[in-house]
Design a protein around this motif. Structure first.
Motif, mmCIF file in Angstrom:
data_model
loop_
_atom_site.group_PDB
_atom_site.id
_atom_site.type_symbol
_atom_site.label_atom_id
_atom_site.label_comp_id
_atom_site.label_asym_id
_atom_site.label_seq_id
_atom_site.Cartn_x
_atom_site.Cartn_y
_atom_site.Cartn_z
ATOM 1 N N LEU A 1 35.383 43.086 35.371
ATOM 2 C CA LEU A 1 36.832 42.909 35.349
ATOM 3 C C LEU A 1 37.188 41.421 35.372
ATOM 4 O O LEU A 1 38.143 40.985 34.724
ATOM 5 C CB LEU A 1 37.470 43.634 36.527
ATOM 6 C CG LEU A 1 38.996 43.549 36.623
ATOM 7 C CD1 LEU A 1 39.653 44.145 35.392
ATOM 8 C CD2 LEU A 1 39.508 44.236 37.880
ATOM 9 N N GLY A 2 36.396 40.637 36.111
ATOM 10 C CA GLY A 2 36.603 39.196 36.127
ATOM 11 C C GLY A 2 36.399 38.577 34.756
ATOM 12 O O GLY A 2 37.136 37.665 34.360
ATOM 13 N N ALA A 3 35.399 39.080 34.002
ATOM 14 C CA ALA A 3 35.172 38.583 32.643
ATOM 15 C C ALA A 3 36.379 38.859 31.749
ATOM 16 O O ALA A 3 36.821 37.986 30.991
ATOM 17 C CB ALA A 3 33.911 39.225 32.069
ATOM 18 N N LEU A 4 36.927 40.078 31.838
ATOM 19 C CA LEU A 4 38.120 40.405 31.058
ATOM 20 C C LEU A 4 39.300 39.521 31.455
ATOM 21 O O LEU A 4 40.063 39.056 30.605
ATOM 22 C CB LEU A 4 38.485 41.879 31.251
ATOM 23 C CG LEU A 4 37.597 42.909 30.551
ATOM 24 C CD1 LEU A 4 37.997 44.317 30.968
ATOM 25 C CD2 LEU A 4 37.688 42.753 29.048
ATOM 26 N N THR A 5 39.438 39.280 32.754
ATOM 27 C CA THR A 5 40.529 38.431 33.238
ATOM 28 C C THR A 5 40.398 37.014 32.696
ATOM 29 O O THR A 5 41.388 36.388 32.292
ATOM 30 C CB THR A 5 40.544 38.412 34.774
ATOM 31 O OG1 THR A 5 40.695 39.751 35.265
ATOM 32 C CG2 THR A 5 41.664 37.560 35.309
ATOM 33 N N GLU A 6 39.167 36.504 32.675
ATOM 34 C CA GLU A 6 38.948 35.146 32.180
ATOM 35 C C GLU A 6 39.260 35.048 30.687
ATOM 36 O O GLU A 6 39.900 34.083 30.237
ATOM 37 C CB GLU A 6 37.496 34.737 32.441
ATOM 38 C CG GLU A 6 37.251 33.232 32.427
ATOM 39 C CD GLU A 6 37.075 32.656 31.033
ATOM 40 O OE1 GLU A 6 37.319 31.445 30.838
ATOM 41 O OE2 GLU A 6 36.685 33.416 30.125
#
Length: 561
Positions: A84-89
């Motif tokens: 989810l952090g990758a998508l947010t970035e």
């Protein structure tokens, strides 16, 4: 308190420090490389906890019977948070890399709300009680007390994570490139190393650590939908106290805040939150950049245009004024609801003006301006309920309370800037909120103060006229200051503080004055809110109320009256 009880609280504090460090290390890594202050960091903590809790209770309950499968569920929760952090970035943080820090804070706060609703929809609103971790269900005996074995395990885990991060950043090629990206991304790119994958990896690592911290809470507390905001504010305290971008500083600050939290619960249970934020304030007075932070981070300034009184020319101003007056009269003609809505709009305009005064002219960033709004509201309500003050006397009491706190707090403000100042203001707002919630005898706690009858139904039209008058006076005063030599001096120290100081301008005194004036105006807005609503609750000091004021000026333009 005996030795055994002190030892138990010490262990509790060290165990809590592990959770804070896992959160703070991830947040400070992300800031160090991307220069983005991610207020949504608590959402990844909550995701790791909720996913792992559902995995071992609802989806695959047999996983709770083995230590390996239980640990696998926790790691999968952390991995999901990293994804989810990758998508947010990719979708948000990368697009906001060059935006001012305040916009980043507001945008990531909005992401927190969106992720909260998404997790409520997927996981449901109920708390999830996970079973104890297999093999670590017991407790060690400390005299007549017991300390859970699981918390002892997490206590040991903190230093191991710190050591692992230290080795990763200092002994590997990836870590060296990350440190280079932290210092000069453009130079790293010129040398042929694309910084984008590094930033993506750092965000995934930071969010994964947050998810792991959440999953590790399961054997000691249930997973629920209030975990995100509860933990992120304390995490920001740790990061700012330790120094933005410093892993070692985050570790030291986590130990300090964890111990103060644990001992505060024993000695001052009604003031634990206040002690935590007070600790941060004391550290920042001593070292404005935190325990191990760089002064460079604290002195970043945004180059901004000259403050514009109106976004349109003279003819357009007349059309704008007529449209505003027409909409207001139309609202007043729609009965009580329309009139109440118009009053809310004007109070929020006054609140937004108070924050714009501080940000646009003084360059002072606030993420907790609701503190003074709440002080004005509570001062107004208390003076009426306890001493029978009328409308104007009650409003004066609310403004005086906001002014008094601003005079004391302003001494910290003139020493801080940027994100450190934003977090200091957030800390003050959280202390006011904690005091309003826990000081039940004075404020009524969550039940609030009700029965504030400062405006009789037959005099409501007069009160509306008074509100309009206050708002117009605030606008005219701001316009006059902007056109004055003092306004020019304020904008000079906002854009180039060192040059302004070299020119002989009293930088500290000017910043102090604009802060105190802004806080007093916010107190007036809060007092009017209490008068028109007839009640005051702790929510007037919440983060959401501060964000409302920010949205008023960010959507309209920070430098456009």
């Amino acid at each position: 308190m005996g030795f055994e009880a002190l030892a138990l609280q010490l262990l509790n504090g060290l165990s809590h420090a592990t959770t804070l460090f896992l959160m703070a290390s991830g947040l400070t890594l992300i800031f160090g490389v991307t220069r983005i202050v991610n207020f949504a960091h608590g959402s990844f903590f909550m995701l790791g906890a909720l996913w792992a809790a559902h995995a071992v209770t609802h989806w695959w309950p047999e996983w709770a019977e083995s230590a390996w499968t239980y640990a696998l569920a926790m790691l999968l929760g952390a991995a999901l948070a990293a994804l989810l952090g990758a998508l947010t970035e990719l979708l948000l943080l990368r697009r906001m890399r060059h935006a001012p820090q305040l916009y980043q804070l507001v945008a990531t706060f909005g992401l927190t709300l969106a992720l909260h609703d998404a997790m409520r929809w997927y996981f449901g609103p109920e708390e999830v009680f996970a079973p104890r971790f297999p093999g670590l269900k017991g407790a060690i005996q400390l005299g007549e007390s017991y300390f859970p074995t699981w918390q002892l395990f997490t206590l040991v885990l903190g230093p191991l994570v710190w050591l692992g991060l230290h080795l990763l950043l200092t002994r590997t090629l990836w870590g060296q490139r990350v440190k280079a990206a932290t210092q000069d991304r453009d130079m790293l790119n010129a040398l042929g190393v694309n910084p984008a994958p590094l930033m993506l990896g750092v965000v995934m690592l930071g969010c994964g650590l947050a998810g792991l911290a959440g999953a590790l809470q399961l054997p000691r507390e249930p997973a629920h939908l209030q975990m995100d905001v509860n933990v992120v504010v304390e995490t920001f305290v740790v990061v700012v106290t330790g120094g933005l971008g410093s892993i070692g500083g985050a570790f030291a600050a986590a130990l300090l805040i964890g111990l103060i939290h644990a001992f505060g619960l024993s000695f001052f249970p009604q003031a634990t939150l206040v002690l935590v934020f007070l600790t941060m304030a004391v550290v920042l007075v001593w070292r404005p950049q935190g325990l191990a932070g760089s002064a460079v981070h604290a002195e970043q300034r945004e180059s901004v245009p000259v403050f514009a009184l109106w976004p349109v020319s003279g003819g357009g101003q007349g059309v704008f004024a007529l449209a505003f007056v027409g909409l207001t009269l139309m609202a007043w003609g729609q009965g009580d609801y329309g009139r109440s809505l118009a009053e809310d709009v004007m109070v929020m305009m006054l609140f937004g003006l108070s924050l714009q005064w501080m940000m646009a002219l003084g360059g002072l960033v606030s993420f907790g301006h609701a503190a003074f709004f709440a002080l004005g509201a509570y001062g107004t309500a208390l003076s009426h309920l306890h001493w029978g003050a009328g409308l104007f006397a009650a409003l004066a009491a609310g403004m005086a309370l906001a002014l008094t706190v601003a005079l004391a707090f302003g001494a910290l403000v003139v020493r801080s800037s940027g994100v450190y100042l934003a977090m200091l203001s957030l800390a003050l707002a959280q202390m006011i909120w904690a005091g309003a919630t826990q000081w039940v005898g004075l404020t009524g706690g969550d039940n609030g103060l009700i029965g504030v009858r400062l405006i009789a139904p037959e005099s409501r039209a007069l009160a509306d006229a008074v509100l309009c008058g206050f708002m117009l006076l605030a606008i005219l005063a701001m316009a006059r200051v902007v056109r004055s030599s003092r306004g020019a001096a304020l904008q000079a120290l906002r854009d180039a503080p060192w040059r302004a100081a070299a020119s002989g301008l009293p930088v500290q005194a000017l910043r102090y004055q604009v802060f105190v004036g802004s806080a007093t105006l916010a107190g007036l807005a809060g007092g009017l809110w209490a008068a028109f609503k007839g009640a005051v609750f702790p929510s007037v000091a919440s983060v959401a109320m501060s964000v409302d004021a920010l949205l008023v000026i960010l959507l309209g333009g920070v430098h456009q009256l």
